[in-house]
Write a protein that holds these residues in place. Structure first.
Motif, short mmCIF file in Angstrom:
data_model
loop_
_atom_site.label_atom_id
_atom_site.label_comp_id
_atom_site.label_asym_id
_atom_site.label_seq_id
_atom_site.Cartn_x
_atom_site.Cartn_y
_atom_site.Cartn_z
N HIS A 45 -50.45 -26.33 106.97
CA HIS A 45 -50.09 -27.73 107.22
C HIS A 45 -50.09 -28.55 105.93
O HIS A 45 -49.22 -29.41 105.75
CB HIS A 45 -51.05 -28.33 108.25
N GLU A 46 -51.04 -28.29 105.03
CA GLU A 46 -51.02 -29.01 103.75
C GLU A 46 -49.77 -28.64 102.95
O GLU A 46 -49.15 -29.50 102.31
CB GLU A 46 -52.29 -28.71 102.93
N SER B 97 -46.73 -30.33 104.47
CA SER B 97 -46.75 -31.75 104.12
C SER B 97 -46.28 -31.97 102.69
O SER B 97 -45.47 -32.86 102.40
CB SER B 97 -48.17 -32.31 104.30
N SER C 67 -42.56 -31.16 102.39
CA SER C 67 -41.78 -32.24 103.02
C SER C 67 -41.62 -33.40 102.07
O SER C 67 -40.54 -33.97 101.93
CB SER C 67 -42.49 -32.72 104.31
N THR C 68 -42.72 -33.75 101.39
CA THR C 68 -42.69 -34.89 100.48
C THR C 68 -41.78 -34.64 99.29
O THR C 68 -40.95 -35.48 98.94
CB THR C 68 -44.12 -35.20 99.98
N TYR D 71 -43.44 -32.98 107.85
CA TYR D 71 -44.28 -34.18 107.90
C TYR D 71 -43.48 -35.34 107.31
O TYR D 71 -42.88 -35.20 106.24
CB TYR D 71 -45.57 -33.98 107.10
N ILE E 181 -49.93 -35.42 100.59
CA ILE E 181 -50.50 -34.75 101.76
C ILE E 181 -50.79 -35.78 102.83
O ILE E 181 -51.53 -36.74 102.62
CB ILE E 181 -51.80 -33.99 101.39
N SER E 182 -50.23 -35.58 104.01
CA SER E 182 -50.43 -36.51 105.12
C SER E 182 -51.84 -36.36 105.68
O SER E 182 -52.33 -35.23 105.85
CB SER E 182 -49.41 -36.24 106.21
N VAL F 88 -52.69 -33.78 108.58
CA VAL F 88 -52.85 -32.32 108.46
C VAL F 88 -54.21 -31.87 108.98
O VAL F 88 -54.35 -30.74 109.48
CB VAL F 88 -52.67 -31.83 107.00
#
Length: 286
Positions: free
Chosen positions: A55-56, A59, A62-63, A118, A221-222, A225
């Motif tokens: 998940h990290e 994220s 995605s960024t 994300y 990082i959202s 996560v």
């Protein structure tokens, strides 16, 4: 050529997208995760640690894909404004191609994980969209460096880590090969833009970049996560606060040093805003 001659790759064919994702491996080196070594990390099972890594990573990818896509638009504007046959225009189109490859590569990497991308927070997303209207100057090239060179530093060590999923290792490897010359070009463009600008334009670009840095460096990082392993966003943020701060300084060190040498950190207001980013060496933040 204009410094943009480089090795190219095709993200559609240079990564074996047909092979299955290896769920028993990490999506990024464990020691680069925001909770690594903390109490929260020690309480996680091996499977939860891999889940958090996935998940990290998604994220982060995605960024960088999102920001690269927006910054690519600035180079398209430059190509149009310079005239399609000029050396500057051709260099801008090379940068468009490079930014597009970054977006495609990490977009497909996210798809391979079967997780949704994300998205940046609503307020932050609005601010980031202002990048589309970024004046073509030192700040636009510096923002590109801030996004992609910081990302490259974050993923350092991935290629050589046998515990990292093969798709990720190959994606990072070809991204690094492609970006080495792009980084050199962007740095030369920052210096050139600084040299040909007057005092007012330089001050404006410095201020603009310092504002952008405060947005860009905080959305990698959202906080969402942490929910993937049963932690609240608040607990995850508090538990990872020191690691995040250390990583931000470490992964931006090369870019910040360059920007400082190019006089992009000069000025009282600019220096104050850069302190808020947490990217400056600790003695400068004290």
């Amino acid at each position: 050529m204009t410094g943009t001659a480089r090795v190219h790759y095709d993200p559609h064919v240079d990564i074996d997208w047909e092979s299955p994702w290896q769920v028993d491996l990490f999506a990024m080196p464990p020691e680069s995760l925001s909770l690594y070594g903390t109490r929260c990390w020690k309480a996680l099972s091996a499977e939860q640690r891999r889940t958090l890594a996935l998940h990290e990573a998604v994220s982060m990818w995605s960024t960088v894909a999102y920001l690269s896509a927006i910054l690519t638009g600035n180079q398209l504007r430059r190509a149009a404004e310079e005239g399609l046959n000029s050396p500057a225009s051709r260099a801008a189109l090379e940068e468009v191609a490079g930014g597009s490859r970054t977006t495609i590569t990490f977009g497909r990497l996210i798809r391979a994980t079967s997780l949704p991308p994300y998205r940046p927070p609503v307020g932050t997303a609005t601010a980031v969209k202002l990048l589309s209207f970024l004046p073509l100057g030192a700040a636009s090239h510096a923002a590109t460096l801030l996004v992609e060179e910081t990302f490259a530093s974050t993923m350092a060590g991935t290629v050589a880590d046998a515990g990292v999923e093969p798709h990720v290792r190959q994606a990072v490897k070809i991204h690094d090969l492609d970006c080495a010359s792009r980084f050199r070009f962007a740095r030369s463009e920052v210096i050139a833009a600084q040299n040909k600008s007057n005092r007012i334009v330089r001050a404006y670009n410095r201020l603009l970049l310092s504002i952008l840095a405060n947005v860009i460096l905080r959305i990698t990082i959202s906080p969402a996560v942490y929910r993937s392993v049963g932690l609240s966003s608040t607990r995850g943020l508090l538990g990872s606060r020191k690691n995040r701060a250390d990583a931000r300084r470490r992964n931006t060190a090369s870019v910040v040093e360059f920007l400082d040498s190019a006089a992009m950190l000069d000025g009282v207001l600019t220096a104050r805003l850069w302190k808020f980013t947490g990217a400056l060496p600790q003695e400068e933040n004290s």
